[in-house]
Design a protein around this motif. Structure first.
Motif, PDB file in Angstrom:
ATOM      1  N   GLN A  24       5.618 -51.365  -2.989  1.00 23.83           N
ATOM      2  CA  GLN A  24       5.445 -50.230  -3.904  1.00 23.83           C
ATOM      3  C   GLN A  24       4.046 -49.637  -3.811  1.00 23.83           C
ATOM      4  O   GLN A  24       3.883 -48.436  -3.919  1.00 23.83           O
ATOM      5  CB  GLN A  24       5.773 -50.644  -5.342  1.00 23.83           C
ATOM      6  CG  GLN A  24       5.656 -49.527  -6.359  1.00 23.83           C
ATOM      7  CD  GLN A  24       6.619 -48.358  -6.151  1.00 23.83           C
ATOM      8  OE1 GLN A  24       7.238 -48.183  -5.114  1.00 23.83           O
ATOM      9  NE2 GLN A  24       6.709 -47.511  -7.143  1.00 23.83           N
ATOM     10  N   GLY A  78      12.983 -49.724  -8.294  1.00 21.52           N
ATOM     11  CA  GLY A  78      13.548 -50.873  -9.002  1.00 21.52           C
ATOM     12  C   GLY A  78      15.023 -51.054  -8.702  1.00 21.52           C
ATOM     13  O   GLY A  78      15.505 -52.185  -8.545  1.00 21.52           O
ATOM     14  N   HIS A  91       9.432 -45.385  -9.968  1.00 21.78           N
ATOM     15  CA  HIS A  91       9.731 -46.757 -10.377  1.00 21.78           C
ATOM     16  C   HIS A  91      11.220 -47.044 -10.519  1.00 21.78           C
ATOM     17  O   HIS A  91      11.704 -48.086 -10.071  1.00 21.78           O
ATOM     18  CB  HIS A  91       9.000 -47.106 -11.677  1.00 21.78           C
ATOM     19  CG  HIS A  91       7.516 -47.071 -11.543  1.00 21.78           C
ATOM     20  ND1 HIS A  91       6.830 -47.824 -10.619  1.00 21.78           N
ATOM     21  CD2 HIS A  91       6.578 -46.356 -12.205  1.00 21.78           C
ATOM     22  CE1 HIS A  91       5.538 -47.588 -10.721  1.00 21.78           C
ATOM     23  NE2 HIS A  91       5.358 -46.695 -11.670  1.00 21.78           N
ATOM     24  N   ALA A 148      10.082 -53.296 -11.860  1.00 25.20           N
ATOM     25  CA  ALA A 148       9.514 -51.948 -11.695  1.00 25.20           C
ATOM     26  C   ALA A 148       8.826 -51.474 -12.976  1.00 25.20           C
ATOM     27  O   ALA A 148       7.743 -50.876 -12.926  1.00 25.20           O
ATOM     28  CB  ALA A 148      10.607 -50.966 -11.291  1.00 25.20           C
TER      29      ALA A 148
END
Length: 172
Positions: free
Chosen positions: A102, A113, A109, A160
């Motif tokens: 990431q 995720g 996110h 996330a």
């Protein structure tokens, strides 16, 4: 604000975020059958896995104790404690990987995720049966497979979300 963070920082933040995942995932797995029951769709029982009555995490802990420490079989209490440690370490390790990826690609996110949780779920459903730690998905009721996969999505989303909080909202 500079967007660079060292790889070590990304690994540590990722490991912390990944450690939050098993906590939320565990609550989800515990509560989902009850929720399904309330909705009139009770979960059919899954056949016992290859490690029954131990959990896959407890079996990994036992294998590690025997293989690395040349220890005799763990007591039930030690196996339960070590199994929990394996679960949290596994979640943290995946989280560390999440942090590195990431911090490099900086996806939104929720998207990252979702992809991350799906990846962890696919690995769990392929590697774990190959290691004789859990049943193959074809041996479980469909509802159990859906719940298992959903739990991994919850893990990914939690990782996330915590990553985002640790990074004060920035993507990477």
């Amino acid at each position: 604000m500079a967007s660079y963070q060292s790889p070590l920082t990304a690994i540590i933040k990722g490991a912390i975020a990944g450690a939050a995942g098993p906590a939320v995932m565990g609550v989800f797995m515990e509560r989902a059958p009850e929720l399904m029951e309330r909705m009139g769709r009770p979960m059919p029982p899954s056949p016992p896995g290859p490690t029954a009555p131990d959990t896959p995490n407890e079996e990994v802990a036992q294998r590690l104790a025997e293989g690395l420490a040349d220890a005799s079989p763990l007591t039930a209490e030690a196996k339960a404690t070590a199994g929990e440690a394996v679960h949290w370490a596994y979640g943290s390790a995946w989280g560390a990987l999440y942090g590195v990826v990431q911090s490099s690609i900086k996806l939104p996110h929720f998207i990252h995720g979702t992809v991350f949780g799906a990846l962890v779920g696919v690995v769990a459903d392929t590697v774990m049966p190959a290691m004789r730690l859990q049943n193959k998905p074809t041996e479980n009721p469909t509802a159990a497979n859906v719940m298992h996969f959903a739990a991994h999505l919850v893990y990914g989303w939690t990782t996330a979300l915590v990553w985002g909080v640790l990074n004060l909202g920035r993507r990477g």
